[in-house]
Every structure is written in C-alpha cells, then in structure tokens.
Design a protein around this motif. Sequence first.
Motif, PDB file in Angstrom:
ATOM      1  N   PRO A 157     -17.015  61.923  22.652  1.00  0.00           N
ATOM      2  CA  PRO A 157     -17.619  61.880  23.865  1.00  0.00           C
ATOM      3  C   PRO A 157     -17.011  62.352  25.221  1.00  0.00           C
ATOM      4  CG  PRO A 157     -16.186  60.074  23.293  1.00  0.00           C
ATOM      5  CD  PRO A 157     -16.322  60.686  22.471  1.00  0.00           C
ATOM      6  N   ALA A 158     -17.578  62.782  26.294  1.00  0.00           N
ATOM      7  CA  ALA A 158     -17.058  63.368  27.327  1.00  0.00           C
ATOM      8  C   ALA A 158     -16.198  62.550  28.152  1.00  0.00           C
ATOM      9  CB  ALA A 158     -17.880  64.058  28.347  1.00  0.00           C
ATOM     10  N   ARG A 159     -15.265  62.833  28.947  1.00  0.00           N
ATOM     11  CA  ARG A 159     -14.728  61.988  29.676  1.00  0.00           C
ATOM     12  C   ARG A 159     -14.628  62.438  31.295  1.00  0.00           C
ATOM     13  NH1 ARG A 159      -9.991  63.671  31.919  1.00  0.00           N
ATOM     14  NH2 ARG A 159      -8.687  65.377  31.004  1.00  0.00           N
ATOM     15  N   PRO A 160     -14.549  61.714  32.245  1.00  0.00           N
ATOM     16  CA  PRO A 160     -14.615  62.282  33.768  1.00  0.00           C
ATOM     17  C   PRO A 160     -13.556  63.060  34.041  1.00  0.00           C
ATOM     18  CG  PRO A 160     -14.319  59.875  33.755  1.00  0.00           C
ATOM     19  CD  PRO A 160     -14.411  60.148  32.245  1.00  0.00           C
ATOM     20  N   ALA A 161     -13.652  63.873  35.005  1.00  0.00           N
ATOM     21  CA  ALA A 161     -12.212  64.458  35.755  1.00  0.00           C
ATOM     22  C   ALA A 161     -12.249  64.103  36.974  1.00  0.00           C
ATOM     23  CB  ALA A 161     -12.650  66.024  35.636  1.00  0.00           C
ATOM     24  N   THR A 162     -10.876  63.642  37.262  1.00  0.00           N
ATOM     25  CA  THR A 162     -10.549  62.959  38.338  1.00  0.00           C
ATOM     26  C   THR A 162      -9.517  63.576  39.099  1.00  0.00           C
ATOM     27  OG1 THR A 162     -11.136  60.814  37.264  1.00  0.00           O
ATOM     28  CG2 THR A 162      -9.990  60.531  39.500  1.00  0.00           C
ATOM     29  N   GLN A 190     -14.506  62.488  41.526  1.00  0.00           N
ATOM     30  CA  GLN A 190     -14.187  62.256  40.252  1.00  0.00           C
ATOM     31  C   GLN A 190     -15.808  63.110  39.675  1.00  0.00           C
ATOM     32  OE1 GLN A 190     -15.735  58.631  37.788  1.00  0.00           O
ATOM     33  NE2 GLN A 190     -13.539  58.789  37.080  1.00  0.00           N
ATOM     34  N   SER A 191     -15.842  63.668  38.729  1.00  0.00           N
ATOM     35  CA  SER A 191     -16.766  64.508  38.194  1.00  0.00           C
ATOM     36  C   SER A 191     -17.162  63.995  36.869  1.00  0.00           C
ATOM     37  CB  SER A 191     -16.643  65.940  38.229  1.00  0.00           C
ATOM     38  OG  SER A 191     -17.553  66.771  37.396  1.00  0.00           O
ATOM     39  N   MET A 192     -18.372  63.917  36.320  1.00  0.00           N
ATOM     40  CA  MET A 192     -18.844  63.674  34.928  1.00  0.00           C
ATOM     41  C   MET A 192     -19.809  64.613  34.573  1.00  0.00           C
ATOM     42  SD  MET A 192     -18.028  61.483  32.666  1.00  0.00           S
ATOM     43  CE  MET A 192     -18.713  60.958  30.887  1.00  0.00           C
ATOM     44  N   GLY A 193     -19.579  65.565  33.844  1.00  0.00           N
ATOM     45  CA  GLY A 193     -20.425  66.518  33.415  1.00  0.00           C
ATOM     46  C   GLY A 193     -21.404  66.280  32.421  1.00  0.00           C
ATOM     47  N   GLY A 194     -22.404  66.830  31.908  1.00  0.00           N
ATOM     48  CA  GLY A 194     -23.038  66.620  30.737  1.00  0.00           C
ATOM     49  C   GLY A 194     -24.327  66.027  31.373  1.00  0.00           C
ATOM     50  N   ALA A 203      -9.083  69.329  38.259  1.00  0.00           N
ATOM     51  CA  ALA A 203      -9.059  68.649  36.990  1.00  0.00           C
ATOM     52  C   ALA A 203     -10.530  69.188  36.467  1.00  0.00           C
ATOM     53  CB  ALA A 203      -8.868  67.263  36.820  1.00  0.00           C
ATOM     54  N   TRP A 204     -10.487  69.309  35.099  1.00  0.00           N
ATOM     55  CA  TRP A 204     -11.812  69.805  34.332  1.00  0.00           C
ATOM     56  C   TRP A 204     -11.577  68.865  33.025  1.00  0.00           C
ATOM     57  CZ3 TRP A 204     -12.338  72.222  29.709  1.00  0.00           C
ATOM     58  CH2 TRP A 204     -11.284  72.735  29.127  1.00  0.00           C
ATOM     59  N   SER A 205     -12.925  68.968  32.287  1.00  0.00           N
ATOM     60  CA  SER A 205     -12.990  68.190  31.228  1.00  0.00           C
ATOM     61  C   SER A 205     -14.328  68.777  30.534  1.00  0.00           C
ATOM     62  CB  SER A 205     -13.143  66.627  31.396  1.00  0.00           C
ATOM     63  OG  SER A 205     -13.270  66.057  29.821  1.00  0.00           O
ATOM     64  N   PRO A 206     -14.431  69.238  29.314  1.00  0.00           N
ATOM     65  CA  PRO A 206     -15.502  69.736  28.606  1.00  0.00           C
ATOM     66  C   PRO A 206     -16.755  68.809  28.391  1.00  0.00           C
ATOM     67  CG  PRO A 206     -13.940  69.126  26.803  1.00  0.00           C
ATOM     68  CD  PRO A 206     -13.294  68.964  28.069  1.00  0.00           C
ATOM     69  N   GLU A 207     -17.930  69.207  28.024  1.00  0.00           N
ATOM     70  CA  GLU A 207     -19.037  68.165  27.724  1.00  0.00           C
ATOM     71  C   GLU A 207     -18.899  67.437  26.487  1.00  0.00           C
ATOM     72  OE1 GLU A 207     -20.526  71.887  25.591  1.00  0.00           O
ATOM     73  OE2 GLU A 207     -18.824  71.434  27.040  1.00  0.00           O
ATOM     74  N   PRO A 208     -19.759  66.642  26.211  1.00  0.00           N
ATOM     75  CA  PRO A 208     -19.738  65.856  25.076  1.00  0.00           C
ATOM     76  C   PRO A 208     -19.914  66.942  23.836  1.00  0.00           C
ATOM     77  CG  PRO A 208     -21.242  64.721  26.505  1.00  0.00           C
ATOM     78  CD  PRO A 208     -20.887  65.995  27.060  1.00  0.00           C
ATOM     79  N   TYR A 263     -14.610  76.462  35.100  1.00  0.00           N
ATOM     80  CA  TYR A 263     -15.093  75.243  34.129  1.00  0.00           C
ATOM     81  C   TYR A 263     -16.397  75.992  33.354  1.00  0.00           C
ATOM     82  CZ  TYR A 263     -18.234  75.129  38.077  1.00  0.00           C
ATOM     83  OH  TYR A 263     -19.186  75.326  39.059  1.00  0.00           O
ATOM     84  N   GLY A 264     -16.905  75.420  32.329  1.00  0.00           N
ATOM     85  CA  GLY A 264     -18.082  75.890  31.374  1.00  0.00           C
ATOM     86  C   GLY A 264     -19.266  75.160  31.484  1.00  0.00           C
ATOM     87  N   LEU A 265     -20.193  75.368  30.768  1.00  0.00           N
ATOM     88  CA  LEU A 265     -21.377  74.594  30.811  1.00  0.00           C
ATOM     89  C   LEU A 265     -21.512  73.220  30.637  1.00  0.00           C
ATOM     90  CD1 LEU A 265     -24.623  75.156  30.559  1.00  0.00           C
ATOM     91  CD2 LEU A 265     -24.312  74.978  28.081  1.00  0.00           C
ATOM     92  N   ARG A 266     -21.659  72.543  31.657  1.00  0.00           N
ATOM     93  CA  ARG A 266     -21.715  70.997  31.623  1.00  0.00           C
ATOM     94  C   ARG A 266     -20.545  70.237  31.636  1.00  0.00           C
ATOM     95  NH1 ARG A 266     -27.313  70.877  28.745  1.00  0.00           N
ATOM     96  NH2 ARG A 266     -28.724  70.419  30.509  1.00  0.00           N
ATOM     97  N   HIS A 267     -19.409  71.233  31.811  1.00  0.00           N
ATOM     98  CA  HIS A 267     -18.060  70.569  32.169  1.00  0.00           C
ATOM     99  C   HIS A 267     -18.008  69.809  33.385  1.00  0.00           C
ATOM    100  CE1 HIS A 267     -15.675  73.960  29.685  1.00  0.00           C
ATOM    101  NE2 HIS A 267     -16.676  73.357  28.966  1.00  0.00           N
ATOM    102  N   ALA A 268     -17.138  68.709  33.236  1.00  0.00           N
ATOM    103  CA  ALA A 268     -16.675  68.024  34.421  1.00  0.00           C
ATOM    104  C   ALA A 268     -15.630  69.022  35.321  1.00  0.00           C
ATOM    105  CB  ALA A 268     -16.023  66.487  34.124  1.00  0.00           C
ATOM    106  N   PHE A 269     -15.805  68.736  36.572  1.00  0.00           N
ATOM    107  CA  PHE A 269     -14.953  69.755  37.162  1.00  0.00           C
ATOM    108  C   PHE A 269     -14.783  68.740  38.887  1.00  0.00           C
ATOM    109  CE2 PHE A 269     -13.661  72.716  40.481  1.00  0.00           C
ATOM    110  CZ  PHE A 269     -12.773  73.249  40.074  1.00  0.00           C
ATOM    111  N   ALA A 270     -13.367  68.512  39.310  1.00  0.00           N
ATOM    112  CA  ALA A 270     -13.455  67.893  40.388  1.00  0.00           C
ATOM    113  C   ALA A 270     -11.957  68.743  41.184  1.00  0.00           C
ATOM    114  CB  ALA A 270     -12.873  66.448  40.268  1.00  0.00           C
ATOM    115  N   ALA A 271     -11.991  68.792  42.190  1.00  0.00           N
ATOM    116  CA  ALA A 271     -10.885  69.587  43.055  1.00  0.00           C
ATOM    117  C   ALA A 271     -10.811  68.961  44.377  1.00  0.00           C
ATOM    118  CB  ALA A 271     -10.801  71.015  43.046  1.00  0.00           C
TER     119      ALA A 271
END
Length: 270
Positions: A253-258, A115-119, A243-248, A221-229
């Motif tokens: 709010p941002a969500r984690p990528a899992t 799991q990744s949490m960006g930001g 999986a990826w998710s953008p920053e807040p 992925y981009g700046l402060r994105h969550a990214f997990a693989a």
Amino acid sequence: QRARGQFFEAQLRETQARLFEAGAAPDSDAAAALIHDAAARDLDARPAPAIAVETQRYLLEPATRLCAALGASEAAVIMTAAERLALLRIADDALALDGMIGDTGLRSPTDILVQSMGGIGGHAHIFLRGRDYGGPSRGMYLALIDPQSGQVTQAGVFDLWESEDEAGRMVRFLRNAPGGVIAAFAVADDASVYLTPDVEAELLAFGLERRTVIRRAPAFYGLRHAFAAIGVKGAARGAVLQAWSPEPWDACPARPATCGVIRPPRERAP
C-alpha cells in the motif's frame, strides 16, 4: 516492474521498521500496539511541546491515514495528540517542532501541517488556523502564507494531470508570489503529467529540491506519488521541509507524505 515494486515495498518497510523495529506486524491489533509503543518511545526520547488546541484537532486525520497504511487504521483514534505528532514525526522526519521552516532561518508565524496521499482517490490537506486548504480533487494544492501574520493570502488547486494550461496557471501563481512568502504544497491523486520545466523552476525558487529518481533522472516526485512541502520563496535549495512517497504497487500500500511546523508554546500569540 518487479524492481520498481521491490523499491516501493522497501520504502514502506523502512517506515514500518522505524515504528516497529521488528518489521511488519502480523495483524491490526498487533500493529496498533506497536504503533502506540513506538510513539511512546519517541516521546520519551524527544518530548513534544504543548500543542495548540486548533492544531490538536487536525492531527487526527493525517495520523489515521498513516496508521491505515501501516495496517492499523483505528490506532490513531485512541492516541493522544502528542502521540499522533510523534507518529508523524517518526514516519517522515519532516516535522519541525521548534517553529523553524527547515534551515531557512525563518520561524513560522503559525502551526502548519501538510499531508499528501497519492494514487487514485488520494487526498490533500493543508491545515492551518483551524482550516483545511486541501481537498479531494486531483492536483497540486497550494496555499501562500504571509510570513508575518500567518494569514493565507492566496490558495488554489492546479490539475497537472489535465493540461499544460493548468501548469501555466500554477507557474503564474508562484511566479507572482512575493519574496519571503511561505508556501504549502500538497498533491492529491496525481500532479505529475504536466510537471513542466517551468513548474519545476518555480518549485526550486521556493527552496524545494529533487529527492527521488524517475527514469534515471532526479525528480521531485513521480506518477501518483504523494508529495508534501512547506517552502519559502527565495530559500536555498533543500533548506525547506518536504516529503514524498510512491504510489501503491501490487500488495504494497501507499503511505501518505507529511510535513509540518509546530511552534513552541512561548511563541504563540496570546
């Protein structure tokens, strides 16, 4: 900037829609009830396998982080392990419960949850064999896993915000890995500034692919994105789990990528 914010908000709303059907919940109690209901419905449709005890222990924190992004941070505490697993499966659809690492044809020798949490202040987790190989320090966390024994052979964190030297160190780490080795990737905070072409080439070598667009160009992925693989060296592009998710952004709010792979009970070592 407004368009970017609308895109980020739409992605979170899509996650909420998968869980809530009716959209965002009005308060945390209602959100918690909807999360529990969504997990129960998912388990009715797709029963989860029996979960190893050590895997049950590390499902709580990733599920809690996801619930917090959905407005009900305490919901995961009273969920069963199967419900937490269902919640993570609904959110990212990058959780394999058959033991297979995507479409690589490789069956994982152990349960792996990433799991990744960006930001700013984001965290990374790489859970396997009762240990977390992630952490709170900024950068890309990596663990190389022997495809036969399931043991971690090497692990490290690479601060791709800090310098190109860190990018070079990560390239050497991945380039020297043997063919067929499993690799778990998780970003904490940020790992995008020095995501150089050489780093990207190594990610591609593990079967990862560019699934988002940054400045009109395909990107991992981009700046402060969550990214997990979870990748495999030598796998075809797009065949692995990621999986990826953008920053807040603003009030969104941002969500984690899992992502993860859980083996059926019959395949576990006695």
